[in-house]
Scaffold this motif. Structure first.
Motif, PDB file in Angstrom:
ATOM      1  N   UNK A 143     -66.814   8.613  48.297  1.00  0.00           N
ATOM      2  CA  UNK A 143     -65.462   8.657  48.844  1.00  0.00           C
ATOM      3  C   UNK A 143     -64.545   9.633  48.122  1.00  0.00           C
ATOM      4  N   UNK A 144     -65.082  10.395  47.208  1.00  0.00           N
ATOM      5  CA  UNK A 144     -64.271  11.287  46.375  1.00  0.00           C
ATOM      6  C   UNK A 144     -64.671  12.752  46.539  1.00  0.00           C
ATOM      7  N   UNK A 145     -64.967  13.153  47.766  1.00  0.00           N
ATOM      8  CA  UNK A 145     -65.453  14.512  48.026  1.00  0.00           C
ATOM      9  C   UNK A 145     -64.483  15.583  47.534  1.00  0.00           C
ATOM     10  N   UNK A 146     -63.199  15.365  47.690  1.00  0.00           N
ATOM     11  CA  UNK A 146     -62.212  16.368  47.263  1.00  0.00           C
ATOM     12  C   UNK A 146     -62.280  16.595  45.756  1.00  0.00           C
ATOM     13  N   UNK A 147     -62.378  15.524  44.989  1.00  0.00           N
ATOM     14  CA  UNK A 147     -62.472  15.664  43.538  1.00  0.00           C
ATOM     15  C   UNK A 147     -63.780  16.340  43.126  1.00  0.00           C
ATOM     16  N   UNK A 148     -64.879  15.979  43.776  1.00  0.00           N
ATOM     17  CA  UNK A 148     -66.168  16.574  43.441  1.00  0.00           C
ATOM     18  C   UNK A 148     -66.156  18.065  43.767  1.00  0.00           C
ATOM     19  N   UNK A 149     -65.501  18.454  44.860  1.00  0.00           N
ATOM     20  CA  UNK A 149     -65.424  19.884  45.212  1.00  0.00           C
ATOM     21  C   UNK A 149     -64.615  20.693  44.198  1.00  0.00           C
ATOM     22  N   UNK A 150     -63.714  20.052  43.465  1.00  0.00           N
ATOM     23  CA  UNK A 150     -63.015  20.768  42.389  1.00  0.00           C
ATOM     24  C   UNK A 150     -63.981  21.107  41.270  1.00  0.00           C
ATOM     25  N   UNK A 151     -64.953  20.239  41.049  1.00  0.00           N
ATOM     26  CA  UNK A 151     -65.984  20.472  40.038  1.00  0.00           C
ATOM     27  C   UNK A 151     -66.999  21.495  40.544  1.00  0.00           C
ATOM     28  N   UNK A 152     -67.349  21.374  41.806  1.00  0.00           N
ATOM     29  CA  UNK A 152     -68.360  22.267  42.407  1.00  0.00           C
ATOM     30  C   UNK A 152     -67.908  22.586  43.835  1.00  0.00           C
TER      31      UNK A 152
END
Length: 157
Positions: A143-152
């Motif tokens: 549920x945290x795709x936006x945060x993960x996309x900041x990492x990658x």
């Protein structure tokens, strides 16, 4: 662990990635919201960047291997946060040096944990793509795709 390679490629990657805009905040948010170990996030990102992967069973074993280090780091983090709250942020808080030493100790613990993770992944990882999808089967990041996309930025969940 017979050899502690503290300046391994994973550590260097992590320092570089963590310094990128928005990455530290994303990692800390995932750690606080979901109790996801930042070093695991960074390892998965590094494996993806190097075209390698770990099997689910290897991730599970790695989590058992690093658990003692995770506990040490959590204790170090709690001490650092307590020092900040009780000594540094108070009126006349002149104990910034003590806080900085606690912060350095916590970072050194992270570096040792990453050395262990690097050695493990060097022995267990295989060529082939891993993904955030597979990672999310072990860690509650779906549920945290936006945060993960900041990492990658290429992360697909």
């Amino acid at each position: 662990m017979s050899h502690w390679s503290l300046t391994n490629p994973f550590w260097q990657f992590s320092l570089q990635r963590y310094a990128e805009p928005g990455v530290a905040q994303a990692c800390l948010a995932l750690q606080e919201r979901l109790a996801v170990d930042i070093n695991c996030l960074l390892l998965n990102s590094w494996l993806i960047a190097t075209g390698r992967s770990l099997k689910r069973s290897d991730w599970q074993e790695l989590l058992q291997v690093i658990e003692p280090w995770q506990q040490r780091i959590k204790r170090q983090r709690a001490l650092r946060q307590r020092l900040k709250r009780e000594l540094v942020e108070q009126p006349g808080g002149e104990y910034g040096g003590l806080y900085q030493r606690a912060k350095q100790l916590e970072l050194l613990g992270e570096q040792y944990q990453q050395a262990l993770m690097w050695q493990f992944s060097s022995q267990r990882s295989v060529l082939g793509t891993t993904s955030w999808q597979a990672f999310s089967e072990l860690f509650p990041i779906a549920g945290e795709a936006e945060l993960v996309r900041r990492l990658d930025p290429q992360a697909l969940l």
